[in-house]
Design a protein around this motif. Structure first.
Motif, mmCIF file in Angstrom:
data_model
loop_
_atom_site.group_PDB
_atom_site.id
_atom_site.type_symbol
_atom_site.label_atom_id
_atom_site.label_comp_id
_atom_site.label_asym_id
_atom_site.label_seq_id
_atom_site.Cartn_x
_atom_site.Cartn_y
_atom_site.Cartn_z
ATOM 1 N N CYS A 96 0.840 -1.203 0.000
ATOM 2 C CA CYS A 96 0.000 0.000 0.000
ATOM 3 C C CYS A 96 0.875 1.254 0.000
ATOM 4 O O CYS A 96 1.816 1.363 0.792
ATOM 5 N N ALA A 97 0.548 2.185 -0.857
ATOM 6 C CA ALA A 97 1.308 3.436 -0.933
ATOM 7 C C ALA A 97 0.945 4.380 0.213
ATOM 8 O O ALA A 97 1.668 5.334 0.492
ATOM 9 N N PHE A 98 -0.164 4.096 0.887
ATOM 10 C CA PHE A 98 -0.619 4.999 1.944
ATOM 11 C C PHE A 98 -0.084 4.586 3.312
ATOM 12 O O PHE A 98 0.340 5.430 4.081
ATOM 13 N N CYS A 99 -0.126 3.262 3.594
ATOM 14 C CA CYS A 99 0.307 2.830 4.941
ATOM 15 C C CYS A 99 1.438 1.807 4.900
ATOM 16 O O CYS A 99 1.864 1.325 5.947
ATOM 17 N N SER A 100 1.892 1.429 3.687
ATOM 18 C CA SER A 100 2.997 0.473 3.492
ATOM 19 C C SER A 100 2.664 -0.970 3.853
ATOM 20 O O SER A 100 3.535 -1.831 3.838
ATOM 21 N N CYS A 101 1.419 -1.253 4.209
ATOM 22 C CA CYS A 101 1.035 -2.636 4.536
ATOM 23 C C CYS A 101 1.030 -3.488 3.251
ATOM 24 O O CYS A 101 0.688 -2.999 2.180
ATOM 25 N N VAL A 102 1.420 -4.753 3.376
ATOM 26 C CA VAL A 102 1.421 -5.650 2.210
ATOM 27 C C VAL A 102 0.153 -6.517 2.243
ATOM 28 O O VAL A 102 -0.220 -7.064 3.275
ATOM 29 N N THR A 103 -0.536 -6.600 1.090
ATOM 30 C CA THR A 103 -1.811 -7.319 0.989
ATOM 31 C C THR A 103 -1.714 -8.362 -0.132
ATOM 32 O O THR A 103 -1.114 -8.095 -1.173
ATOM 33 N N GLU A 104 -2.321 -9.540 0.122
ATOM 34 C CA GLU A 104 -2.361 -10.592 -0.907
ATOM 35 C C GLU A 104 -3.246 -10.148 -2.070
ATOM 36 O O GLU A 104 -4.303 -9.545 -1.851
ATOM 37 N N VAL A 105 -2.832 -10.478 -3.297
ATOM 38 C CA VAL A 105 -3.674 -10.208 -4.458
ATOM 39 C C VAL A 105 -4.627 -11.402 -4.632
ATOM 40 O O VAL A 105 -4.190 -12.552 -4.628
ATOM 41 N N LEU A 106 -5.921 -11.118 -4.744
ATOM 42 C CA LEU A 106 -6.895 -12.201 -4.920
ATOM 43 C C LEU A 106 -6.622 -12.919 -6.247
ATOM 44 O O LEU A 106 -6.213 -12.289 -7.236
ATOM 45 N N PRO A 107 -6.871 -14.254 -6.293
ATOM 46 C CA PRO A 107 -6.524 -15.033 -7.498
ATOM 47 C C PRO A 107 -7.139 -14.452 -8.778
ATOM 48 O O PRO A 107 -6.462 -14.351 -9.792
ATOM 49 N N HIS A 108 -8.409 -13.982 -8.712
ATOM 50 C CA HIS A 108 -9.025 -13.503 -9.956
ATOM 51 C C HIS A 108 -8.409 -12.186 -10.417
ATOM 52 O O HIS A 108 -8.583 -11.765 -11.555
ATOM 53 N N TYR A 109 -7.695 -11.514 -9.501
ATOM 54 C CA TYR A 109 -7.124 -10.207 -9.844
ATOM 55 C C TYR A 109 -5.639 -10.317 -10.198
ATOM 56 O O TYR A 109 -5.013 -9.345 -10.588
ATOM 57 N N PHE A 110 -5.068 -11.522 -10.086
ATOM 58 C CA PHE A 110 -3.622 -11.685 -10.315
ATOM 59 C C PHE A 110 -3.263 -11.395 -11.774
ATOM 60 O O PHE A 110 -4.008 -11.724 -12.695
ATOM 61 N N GLN A 111 -2.097 -10.769 -11.951
ATOM 62 C CA GLN A 111 -1.535 -10.590 -13.296
ATOM 63 C C GLN A 111 -0.019 -10.501 -13.172
ATOM 64 O O GLN A 111 0.501 -10.019 -12.165
ATOM 65 N N HIS A 112 0.698 -10.966 -14.193
ATOM 66 C CA HIS A 112 2.167 -10.936 -14.163
ATOM 67 C C HIS A 112 2.680 -9.505 -14.317
ATOM 68 O O HIS A 112 1.972 -8.625 -14.790
ATOM 69 N N LEU A 113 3.953 -9.334 -13.906
ATOM 70 C CA LEU A 113 4.600 -8.020 -14.013
ATOM 71 C C LEU A 113 5.541 -8.007 -15.212
ATOM 72 O O LEU A 113 6.105 -9.042 -15.579
#
Length: 1139
Positions: free
Chosen positions: A492-509
Motif C-alpha cells: 500500500c502506498a498509503f500505509c505500506s502494509c502488504v496485501t495478498e492479491v486475490l486469485p481472480h485479480y492476479f496478473q504478471h509483471l
C-alpha cells in the motif's frame, strides 16, 4: 489610465478634506482638513515677496513624529515662519540658525518620511523665492542626485535619476515604503509614499554658496518595480517656479525644454498631514513578474534597460486591452511630452473626473497599472498554458488557472476539475508548515461535470468481491500501489502494509515491475474512476431503492399573489420529463410526490389508476405523519394524466386564500417521513415565502437587528435561533433526505435558521427577494430546471485518506460530520465542493511525496451503489522556496473565505478580518525573510505565484458577510455565507473579483470574448459599454457618451437617454453586435451554476451605486479599502512581522 494632474483651484475644497467624512481602515473617521488658501501657481502670486532664503542648512528630518489631525487655514496675515508643524516636524524647511554645516559634496537624497500626494512631479527647486508652509513639503521632494555621499542611504527603487542598474533581475517587486501605523485609508486620492528612509537623519543636498541650478531630466524606469509612479503636488499647493541650468552630477540631460517637469517618481508632502513621519501608509513597489518578487535598489548607469514583457512600471509591455504602455504624467501648461510616452486612448480616467474643470482634477499618487494585475496574470496564463493539454502524469504539477480554458489528460493523477490544492509541493515537517503558515488544503468536487471532449470516469465492476483494497488502511487500488513478488502481493502506498492479491485479480509483471494489464485497468493507470459497490457497501446490507423527488409548494397568500404558484405548476408539467436518468436509460427511475402547505399540509394521491388526484389534509402538525403510502410517490410516465390534472387544479384551489401564516419544520418532517416509509433516499424541493410564524414545531420569531452589526453579538445573526433544525438535519442525513430550498421573501425570513437543514444535507438554497413572476420568472425557472436535472449522488459518505505523515483534519462545505473522518451528505451534486485541510502528524519524505485519495460512496439516480475514487500525488520539500514556487492563490483564497465565513459563527467580524490579514501577512513575511534576496525594508516583495494574494484577500475582506453596508440585509449575508460554503475555486474566483468585459471592443467576427479589464471605476470610459458578472449578478453598464450607432445596434433606440434600464433582456436584433453580445451573455450564463438576471445600468443612474459595489479595486462605502491602500496596509503588517 491617463488622468491629467492639475493643481487645486483657489478656495476649492478637495475630495477627502473639509466637507467630506474621511473613512479610515475599518471605518475609523479622521478629521477633515481646511482647504488651501492659494490658487493654482502660474507664476509668482501678486504681492508675494520673493526674497532669497538665508543660505543655512536644512535640519535633518526627525525619524518620527505624529501628524496633527488637522491644520489651521493659512491666511496672508498669519503666515508662520516655516515652523507651523513645530520644530520636531519640519521636513524640508528653510534655514534655522545654529545648524551644522552642510557636507560639501553631492549625495543621494532620500526623501524621509514623506507621503506623496496630488498629481504632478516637480522640477527640482533650489532656495530662491520664499515659500509658503504649504509649498515647502513639495520643494525638495524626491530628487536623487548621485555622487559621493556621507552616510548614504540606499537609493529608493522607484526613483533614480540616473538610468537603471544593469544587473540581472530575477524577481519582481512592489516601491519602498515607509514605517507606519496604519491609521487611515485615503479618500479619492490614495496617499502612497514611494520610499521612506528608516534612519534618524536624512541625507541632504549640499549646495554651498549660491543656489544650485535645477536640472530637468527624465527618470528612466528601474529594472524592477513600480517605476513610473507619478506623484503630483498636493491639491491646493502652489507650484514653485522652475530654475534652469546644467544637470547635476550623475544625471543625464534630456531633450526636454527647460520648463518641462521631469517624469518619474517624486514624493511630495500632502497638505493635510504634518511633515513628520506619516503613521499612515506604506508604499508600494511593483516589478516584473518573473520568478518570485524581489528587488535590487537601482544604481545609476547610462541608458534605458529593456524591461521584460509583463513587468510593471513605465516601460512595461502594454497591459491586455490597453493599446500602449501607460503614458506617464501629463504636463502642465501644454508643455510637450517626452517622445517615448504615447497617449493611450483607451486608458480613460473615470467618467466623473474626466469632465471636471482642469483645476479640480486630482491624480492617484501611484500608478495602479504598476501593481500586480489580476487581468495580466489571467491573460498570461491563458497564452502560456491554454493551448497544450494538461497531462496529469507528473507528481506535484501545478495546473493552469481556473480562468484558463484547457483540456486535461488523466495519466494517473486526478484532474484539477475534481481536486485542486493550495500547494503542490508541501513542507516535509510540521515546523516548516508552521513557519510558512501556508495552509495545506485541497478543494474537492467529486462529481464535477467534465467538458464534452473529456472522458468521464470509467465504471469498474469487480463482481461479488467488490473493489480491491488495502487490508489495513482500506485505501482503494490506485496507480500508486506497488506490486511485489511477481504480482502476488501489493504494498500500500498509503500505509505500506502488504496485501495478498486475490486469485481472480492476479496478473504478471513486466520488466519494469508494472502489471502487464496496467493500461487495461483504469484503477492502475488513471487518477479518477468508479467502482460498482457490492451489497456490503449498502445501508443495512440491502440494495437501495431508486430515489424520490418531493415537490412541496407554499400556497399562502404571498406565494399566490406574486404569481409563483401558477408559474411553478405550469412549469412542472414539462419539467418532470427531465428528471435525472442513467446514461442510456429511456426514462428516469426517480419517483415523484406533491405536497402543498400553509398553516396545514395537503398530501396528494396521484396513483395512475385514479381519474382525479385526491387531497388529504394533515392539520395535526405537532406530530407529523404521512396519511398515505400507496399513490404518494409515483412514476411520472405512469401517472402523467393525474399529475397534470393536479398541477392545473392547485392554483385554482388556493386562488382566493387569505392565509398569510406558514409552517416550515413540519414540511421537512413530512418529506422525511414519506422517504422513510418508502425506504429510499431522495430530495425535497421546498418553495417557501415567509417567516414560519404559525404555531408549530420549528416556529420562528423575527430577530433581525441591524444594531448588532460590528458588535460582539453580531455572530448571533448567523447562528440558527433554535436547535430544532439542527436535530432535524441530523435525521435527514441519516435517511439520505436532501433539502433544496427556494425562498421568495418580501421581508426577513431568517435564512440562517431556515437554511440550516439545506446546508447540512448537501442541498442548494435559492433566494428571489420581492419575487414577481413577470420580472423574475426566467431566473427562477432556469435555476429550477438546472437543479432538477443535474447529476446527483444520494445517501453519500466521503472519506479522504492520506499517506503517512499528513492527515485530513478539517472539512468545509454543505456537509454533516458525525465523526472526525466521515463526511456525510444526504446528497451531493455536481456543483458542490468540499474543502479539506490537512495537518502533519509525522515527517514526510521528499522522495516519496504525499498522496491523497478521496473516496465517495453514493447511490446513483437509478439506485445503483457506487464508489468514486480520486487520487492525487504531491511533492514534498525541505526548502521554503520550493513551496512558494508551487502554490495556487485561487485555491488558497477559496480556503480562506470558507474559514472566515465559518469563523463569523463564533467571532466578531473584525476579529475574523484581522485573523485573515495576519495569516496572509505571515505567509508573505516568511517568503520575504527566507526566499527573497536581501533588499531594502522599504520594498514589498511578493512570491510570483502569490502576487495576487493581496488584491483577492482585500475582495474577501470587503465582502458583504465580513463588512456589510447599511443596505445589505441580514438574510442576504446569511444567504451568501451559505452559498460560498460549497463553491468551487472557479466560482469563488469570479465571485470575489468579478469579470468586467468591454463590450464596445468585442470582435464580432471572432468567437473570443474581449479581454477583461480591471475592476475599477477608472477603467470605465464614458464612451464604452461594459458587461460585469460575478456568478450571481450580471450587469451591462452604458457610458453616457457611447456612440449612437452602437446603442442602436444593441438596444434598438436612437440615443443614451432612450435606453430603458428596466429591460430584463436584450432586444433580438438582426445585426452582428446584437448577436455577439447576446451570445456572450448566453455563454457566460452557461458557465455558471446559477442563472444571472440581466440588469442594465446607465451611467449616473440610481442603479450605478449597486454596480460600483462590484468594482473591487476601488474603495467602497462600507469602509473597505482600495487595492492600492490595502497593499500598503499589508506591507506595513509584513514589516512589523519582520522587525
Amino acid at each position: 489610465m491617463n488622468q491629467q494632474g492639475h493643481m487645486a483651484s483657489y478656495g476649492q475644497p478637495q475630495p477627502g478634506y473639509q466637507g467630506y467624512q474621511q473613512f479610515g481602515y475599518n471605518s475609523q473617521h479622521t478629521a477633515g482638513v481646511p482647504p488651501s488658501q492659494y490658487g493654482p501657481y502660474n507664476g509668482p502670486v501678486q504681492g508675494y515677496q520673493q526674497t532669497a532664503v538665508p543660505q543655512g542648512l536644512l535640519r535633518p528630518s526627525p525619524a518620527s513624529g505624529a501628524p496633527p489631525t488637522s491644520l489651521p487655514p493659512l491666511t496672508a496675515v498669519q503666515q508662520p515662519a516655516y515652523n507651523q508643524y513645530g520644530q520636531g516636524d519640519v521636513q524640508n524647511g528653510p534655514a534655522v540658525p545654529n545648524q551644522m554645516q552642510r557636507p560639501p559634496v553631492s549625495q543621494s537624497y532620500m526623501p524621509g518620511n514623506t507621503l506623496q500626494s496630488g498629481s504632478q512631479p516637480m522640477p527640482y527647486q533650489q532656495y530662491a523665492p520664499q515659500l509658503s508652509a504649504q509649498q515647502l513639503p513639495n520643494q525638495m521632494a524626491g530628487m536623487q542626485i548621485s555622487g559621493g555621499s556621507i552616510n548614504r542611504a540606499p537609493p529608493p527603487v522607484s526613483q533614480g535619476y540616473g538610468p537603471p542598474a544593469s544587473h540581472p533581475q530575477t524577481t519582481a517587486s512592489l516601491p519602498p515604503t515607509g514605517p507606519a501605523a496604519y491609521t487611515q485609508y485615503s479618500t479619492p486620492q490614495q496617499n502612497i509614499p514611494s520610499s521612506i528612509s528608516h534612519g534618524g537623519s536624512l541625507p541632504q543636498h549640499p549646495f554651498p554658496g549660491q543656489p544650485a541650478p535645477v536640472s530637468t531630466c527624465t527618470s528612466p524606469p528601474t529594472p524592477t518595480g513600480l517605476a513610473g509612479v507619478n506623484l503630483p503636488p498636493p491639491p491646493g499647493a502652489q507650484r514653485p517656479p522652475t530654475m534652469h541650468g546644467p544637470p547635476l552630477p550623475g544625471q543625464s540631460p534630456t531633450g526636454l525644454p527647460p520648463s518641462q517637469p521631469p517624469t518619474g517618481l517624486y514624493p511630495s508632502q500632502p497638505n493635510h498631514r504634518s511633515a513628520g513621519p506619516q503613521p499612515g501608509m506604506t508604499g508600494v513597489v511593483p516589478g516584473p513578474p518573473t520568478q518570485g518578487f524581489q528587488v535590487h535598489p537601482t544604481q545609476p548607469s547610462q541608458g534605458f534597460i529593456p524591461q521584460q514583457n509583463g513587468s510593471f512600471g513605465q516601460m512595461r509591455a502594454p497591459q491586455p486591452n490597453y493599446a500602449a504602455p501607460y503614458t506617464g504624467t501629463p504636463s502642465y501648461n501644454n508643455q510637450p511630452q517626452p517622445q517615448q510616452k504615447r497617449l493611450d486612448p483607451d486608458s480613460i480616467p473615470s467618467p466623473q473626473l474626466n469632465e471636471l474643470p482642469p483645476q479640480q482634477k486630482t491624480r492617484h499618487r501611484i500608478d495602479p497599472d504598476a501593481i500586480p494585475s489580476p487581468i495580466q496574470v489571467i491573460e498570461d496564463d491563458k497564452s502560456n498554458r491554454g493551448s497544450e493539454p494538461f497531462s496529469t502524469g507528473v507528481r506535484g504539477q501545478v495546473p493552469p488557472l481556473v480562468t484558463t480554458d484547457f483540456m486535461v489528460k488523466d495519466q494517473g493523477n486526478s484532474s484539477p476539475r475534481f481536486i485542486r490544492c493550495a500547494a503542490y509541493n508541501i513542507p516535509c515537517t510540521s515546523d516548516m508548515a508552521k513557519q510558512c503558515q501556508v495552509p495545506l488544503t485541497a478543494v474537492i468536487k467529486p462529481l464535477a461535470t467534465l467538458p464534452v471532449d473529456e472522458t468521464p470516469p470509467y465504471i469498474i465492476d469487480h463482481g461479488e468481491t467488490g473493489p480491491i483494497r488495502c487490508n489495513r488502511c482500506k485505501a482503494y487500488m490506485c496507480p500508486y500501489m506497488q506490486f511485489i513478488e511477481g504480482g502476488r502481493r501489493f504494498q500500500c502506498a498509503f500505509c505500506s502494509c502488504v496485501t495478498e492479491v486475490l486469485p481472480h485479480y492476479f496478473q504478471h509483471l513486466d520488466h519494469t515491475g508494472k502489471r502487464v494489464d496496467y493500461y487495461d485497468r483504469p484503477e492502475l493507470s488513471l487518477g479518477s474512476y468508479e467502482f460498482l459497490a457490492t451489497v456490503d457497501y449498502c445501508k443495512n446490507n440491502k440494495v437501495p431503492n431508486p430515489p424520490a423527488f418531493i415537490f412541496m409548494i407554499d400556497v399562502s397568500y404571498n406565494a399566490l399573489k406574486s404569481g409563483l404558484v401558477h408559474l411553478l405548476c405550469e412549469e412542472l408539467k414539462t419539467l418532470l420529463d427531465y428528471l435525472p436518468r442513467e446514461g442510456n436509460a429511456e426514462e428516469s427511475s426517480i419517483r415523484v410526490g406533491f405536497v402543498t402547505y400553509n398553516k396545514v399540509l395537503h398530501f396528494y394521491n396521484v396513483k395512475s389508476s385514479l381519474a382525479q388526484p385526491q387531497m388529504m389534509v394533515v392539520s395535526d402538525i405537532a406530530d407529523m405523519f404521512v396519511p398515505l403510502l400507496d399513490g404518494f410517490l409515483v412514476n411520472v410516465n405512469e401517472s402523467r394524466a393525474v399529475i397534470n390534472s393536479l398541477l392545473e387544479q392547485i392554483p385554482e384551489m388556493f386562488a382566493d386564500t387569505r392565509e398569510t401564516e406558514t409552517v416550515f419544520g413540519p414540511v421537512i418532517q413530512a418529506g422525511l417521513e414519506a422517504l422513510k416509509a418508502a425506504e429510499c433516499a431522495g430530495k425535497l424541493f421546498i418553495f417557501h415565502s415567509t417567516l414560519p410564524l404559525a404555531e408549530a414545531p420549528g416556529k420562528l420569531k423575527n430577530r433581525d437587528d441591524k444594531k448588532l452589526i460590528n458588535t460582539d453579538k453580531e455572530k448571533a445573526l448567523f447562528q440558527p435561533q433554535t436547535s430544532f433544525y439542527g436535530n432535524l438535519a441530523k435525521e435527514c442525513v441519516a435517511q439520505g433526505c436532501c433539502v433544496d430550498l427556494f425562498l421568495f421573501p418580501n421581508q426577513y425570513v431568517d435564512v440562517a435558521t431556515l437554511g440550516l437543514v439545506t446546508y447540512q444535507t448537501g442541498g442548494s438554497i435559492y433566494k428571489y427577494t420581492y419575487f414577481q413572476a413577470q420580472a423574475d420568472g426566467e431566473r427562477f425557472l432556469n435555476d429550477l430546471h438546472r437543479d432538477v436535472r443535474k447529476v446527483i449522488g444520494f445517501d453519500s459518505v466521503m472519506r479522504v485518506r492520506t499517506s503517512t505523515g499528513i492527515r485530513a483534519t478539517d472539512f468545509f462545505g454543505s456537509v454533516y460530520m458525525s465523526n472526525t473522518t466521515d463526511v456525510e451528505l444526504a446528497a451531493l451534486d455536481c456543483d458542490k465542493t468540499i474543502t479539506v485541510e490537512f495537518k502533519h502528524d509525522d515527517k514526510l519524505n521528499e522522495d516519496n511525496g504525499a498522496l491523497l485519495q478521496c473516496a465517495l460512496l453514493y447511490t446513483s439516480c437509478s439506485g445503483q451503489r457506487r464508489l468514486r475514487v480520486h487520487n492525487l500525488s504531491l511533492n514534498c520539500c525541505t526548502q521554503l522556496a520550493d513551496l512558494y514556487r508551487n502554490c495556487e492563490t485561487d485555491t488558497l483564497i477559496n480556503y480562506f473565505v470558507k474559514l472566515a465565513y465559518r469563523g463569523v459563527l463564533s467571532n466578531p467580524t473584525k476579529t475574523v478580518r484581522d485573523t485573515l490579514i495576519n495569516q496572509s501577512a505571515q505567509i508573505l513575511a516568511c517568503y520575504r525573510k527566507n526566499c527573497a534576496s536581501p533588499s531594502s525594508a522599504g520594498q514589498l516583495i511578493l512570491p510570483e505565484c502569490m502576487k495576487l494574494l493581496p488584491v483577492y484577500l482585500n475582495c474577501v475582506l470587503k465582502s458583504d458577510v465580513l463588512q456589510p453596508g447599511a443596505e445589505v440585509s441580514t438574510d442576504d449575508r446569511a444567504y451568501i455565507r451559505q452559498l460560498v460554503a460549497s463553491m468551487d475555486v472557479a466560482e469563488t474566483n469570479v465571485f470575489f473579483y468579478p469579470r468586467l468585459l468591454p463590450v464596445h471592443k468585442m470582435d464580432v467576427d471572432s468567437d473570443d470574448f474581449p479581454v477583461a479589464i480591471r475592476c475599477s471605476e477608472e477603467r470605465l470610459s464614458k464612451g464604452g459599454i461594459y458587461l460585469l458578472e460575478n456568478g450571481l449578478n450580471l450587469f451591462i453598464w452604458v457610458g453616457m457618451n457611447t456612440q449612437h450607432d452602437l446603442i442602436q445596434s444593441i438596444f434598438n433606440v436612437q440615443s443614451f437617454g432612450q435606453i430603458d434600464s428596466a429591460l430584463a433582456a436584450l432586444p433580438l436584433l438582426d445585426n452582428p453586435y446584437s448577436k455577439k453580445l447576446r451570445s456572450m451573455v448566453d455563454m457566460i450564463r452557461a458557465q455558471r451554476p446559477r442563472f444571472m438576471k440581466l440588469l442594465i445600468v446607465k451611467q449616473e443612474d440610481k442603479m450605478e451605486l449597486l454596480f460600483k459595489h462590484f468594482l473591487m479595486e476601488d474603495k467602497n462605502l462600507n469602509g473597505g479599502a482600495s487595492y492600492v491602500d490595502f497593499l500598503c496596509h499589508m506591507h506595513k503588517e509584513i514589516r512589523q512581522l519582520l522587525s
